[in-house]
Design a protein around this motif. Structure first.
Motif, PDB file in Angstrom:
ATOM      1  N   LEU A   1       0.827  -1.200   0.000  1.00 36.89           N
ATOM      2  CA  LEU A   1       0.000   0.000   0.000  1.00 36.89           C
ATOM      3  C   LEU A   1       0.869   1.261   0.000  1.00 36.89           C
ATOM      4  O   LEU A   1       0.583   2.218  -0.720  1.00 36.89           O
ATOM      5  CB  LEU A   1      -0.929  -0.011   1.222  1.00 36.89           C
ATOM      6  N   ALA A   2       1.946   1.241   0.784  1.00 34.84           N
ATOM      7  CA  ALA A   2       2.862   2.376   0.822  1.00 34.84           C
ATOM      8  C   ALA A   2       3.551   2.579  -0.530  1.00 34.84           C
ATOM      9  O   ALA A   2       3.748   3.701  -0.985  1.00 34.84           O
ATOM     10  CB  ALA A   2       3.901   2.175   1.928  1.00 34.84           C
ATOM     11  N   VAL A   3       3.891   1.487  -1.177  1.00 32.40           N
ATOM     12  CA  VAL A   3       4.541   1.549  -2.494  1.00 32.40           C
ATOM     13  C   VAL A   3       3.601   2.170  -3.523  1.00 32.40           C
ATOM     14  O   VAL A   3       4.022   2.920  -4.397  1.00 32.40           O
ATOM     15  CB  VAL A   3       5.009   0.143  -2.937  1.00 32.40           C
ATOM     16  N   VAL A   4       2.328   1.894  -3.409  1.00 31.76           N
ATOM     17  CA  VAL A   4       1.351   2.432  -4.351  1.00 31.76           C
ATOM     18  C   VAL A   4       0.995   3.880  -4.013  1.00 31.76           C
ATOM     19  O   VAL A   4       0.889   4.729  -4.898  1.00 31.76           O
ATOM     20  CB  VAL A   4       0.076   1.555  -4.369  1.00 31.76           C
ATOM     21  N   LEU A   5       0.824   4.195  -2.748  1.00 28.94           N
ATOM     22  CA  LEU A   5       0.380   5.525  -2.349  1.00 28.94           C
ATOM     23  C   LEU A   5       1.477   6.587  -2.404  1.00 28.94           C
ATOM     24  O   LEU A   5       1.192   7.754  -2.671  1.00 28.94           O
ATOM     25  CB  LEU A   5      -0.224   5.489  -0.945  1.00 28.94           C
ATOM     26  N   PHE A   6       2.710   6.218  -2.127  1.00 22.32           N
ATOM     27  CA  PHE A   6       3.782   7.214  -2.084  1.00 22.32           C
ATOM     28  C   PHE A   6       3.938   7.976  -3.405  1.00 22.32           C
ATOM     29  O   PHE A   6       3.978   9.204  -3.397  1.00 22.32           O
ATOM     30  CB  PHE A   6       5.105   6.564  -1.665  1.00 22.32           C
ATOM     31  N   PRO A   7       4.015   7.314  -4.544  1.00 25.83           N
ATOM     32  CA  PRO A   7       4.140   8.073  -5.807  1.00 25.83           C
ATOM     33  C   PRO A   7       2.938   8.978  -6.077  1.00 25.83           C
ATOM     34  O   PRO A   7       3.094  10.098  -6.576  1.00 25.83           O
ATOM     35  CB  PRO A   7       4.260   6.996  -6.877  1.00 25.83           C
ATOM     36  N   VAL A   8       1.761   8.513  -5.719  1.00 20.44           N
ATOM     37  CA  VAL A   8       0.557   9.328  -5.937  1.00 20.44           C
ATOM     38  C   VAL A   8       0.609  10.579  -5.064  1.00 20.44           C
ATOM     39  O   VAL A   8       0.350  11.698  -5.531  1.00 20.44           O
ATOM     40  CB  VAL A   8      -0.718   8.497  -5.645  1.00 20.44           C
ATOM     41  N   LEU A   9       0.951  10.406  -3.807  1.00 20.48           N
ATOM     42  CA  LEU A   9       1.060  11.557  -2.904  1.00 20.48           C
ATOM     43  C   LEU A   9       2.164  12.512  -3.342  1.00 20.48           C
ATOM     44  O   LEU A   9       2.019  13.732  -3.250  1.00 20.48           O
ATOM     45  CB  LEU A   9       1.294  11.084  -1.465  1.00 20.48           C
ATOM     46  N   LEU A  10       3.262  11.959  -3.829  1.00 24.86           N
ATOM     47  CA  LEU A  10       4.359  12.795  -4.313  1.00 24.86           C
ATOM     48  C   LEU A  10       3.925  13.622  -5.524  1.00 24.86           C
ATOM     49  O   LEU A  10       4.249  14.815  -5.622  1.00 24.86           O
ATOM     50  CB  LEU A  10       5.566  11.919  -4.665  1.00 24.86           C
TER      51      LEU A  10
ATOM     52  N   ALA B   1       3.682  17.693  -5.794  1.00 26.17           N
ATOM     53  CA  ALA B   1       4.368  18.427  -6.868  1.00 26.17           C
ATOM     54  C   ALA B   1       3.390  19.339  -7.606  1.00 26.17           C
ATOM     55  O   ALA B   1       3.731  20.489  -7.937  1.00 26.17           O
ATOM     56  CB  ALA B   1       5.023  17.452  -7.840  1.00 26.17           C
ATOM     57  N   LEU B   2       2.189  18.884  -7.868  1.00 25.71           N
ATOM     58  CA  LEU B   2       1.186  19.718  -8.534  1.00 25.71           C
ATOM     59  C   LEU B   2       0.788  20.910  -7.667  1.00 25.71           C
ATOM     60  O   LEU B   2       0.616  22.026  -8.165  1.00 25.71           O
ATOM     61  CB  LEU B   2      -0.045  18.893  -8.899  1.00 25.71           C
ATOM     62  N   ALA B   3       0.643  20.680  -6.368  1.00 24.55           N
ATOM     63  CA  ALA B   3       0.306  21.782  -5.457  1.00 24.55           C
ATOM     64  C   ALA B   3       1.429  22.811  -5.423  1.00 24.55           C
ATOM     65  O   ALA B   3       1.182  24.018  -5.436  1.00 24.55           O
ATOM     66  CB  ALA B   3       0.031  21.237  -4.062  1.00 24.55           C
ATOM     67  N   MET B   4       2.667  22.365  -5.398  1.00 27.94           N
ATOM     68  CA  MET B   4       3.800  23.293  -5.367  1.00 27.94           C
ATOM     69  C   MET B   4       3.919  24.072  -6.678  1.00 27.94           C
ATOM     70  O   MET B   4       4.328  25.220  -6.688  1.00 27.94           O
ATOM     71  CB  MET B   4       5.108  22.544  -5.082  1.00 27.94           C
TER      72      MET B   4
END
Length: 86
Positions: free
Chosen positions: A4-13, A17-20
């Motif tokens: 789950l962490a492997v899947v969620l980390f790239p999405v959150l990243l 990046a889009l917010a920044m």
């Protein structure tokens, strides 16, 4: 759990990046050149300095530029509409 962490980390990243990118775009709209600051400080009236303190540099610079254009006799239709509206 690690999957789950492997899947969620790239999405959150990517979301971060889009917010920044949005923050960076808004900040880039507020920047002014050093030459504009120097011209403003050399020729600003008391009203324009008060606008700087109250509303920030972009508004004060716009007011300063309108006054300079009006004083030189060069005024476009857009400037006249802006003065009537503001």
């Amino acid at each position: 759990m690690q999957g789950l962490a492997v899947v969620l980390f790239p999405v959150l990243l990517m979301l971060f990046a889009l917010a920044m990118e949005r923050v960076e775009f808004r900040l880039s709209q507020l920047t002014v050149r050093q030459q504009e600051v120097e011209e403003f400080l050399d020729g600003a009236s008391n009203d324009e300095v008060a606008t700087l303190a109250k509303e920030g540099f972009p508004r004060a610079l716009a007011r300063f530029n309108r006054r300079r254009k009006h004083r030189s006799g060069f005024e476009t239709d857009d400037d006249a509409e802006t003065q009537r509206a503001g």
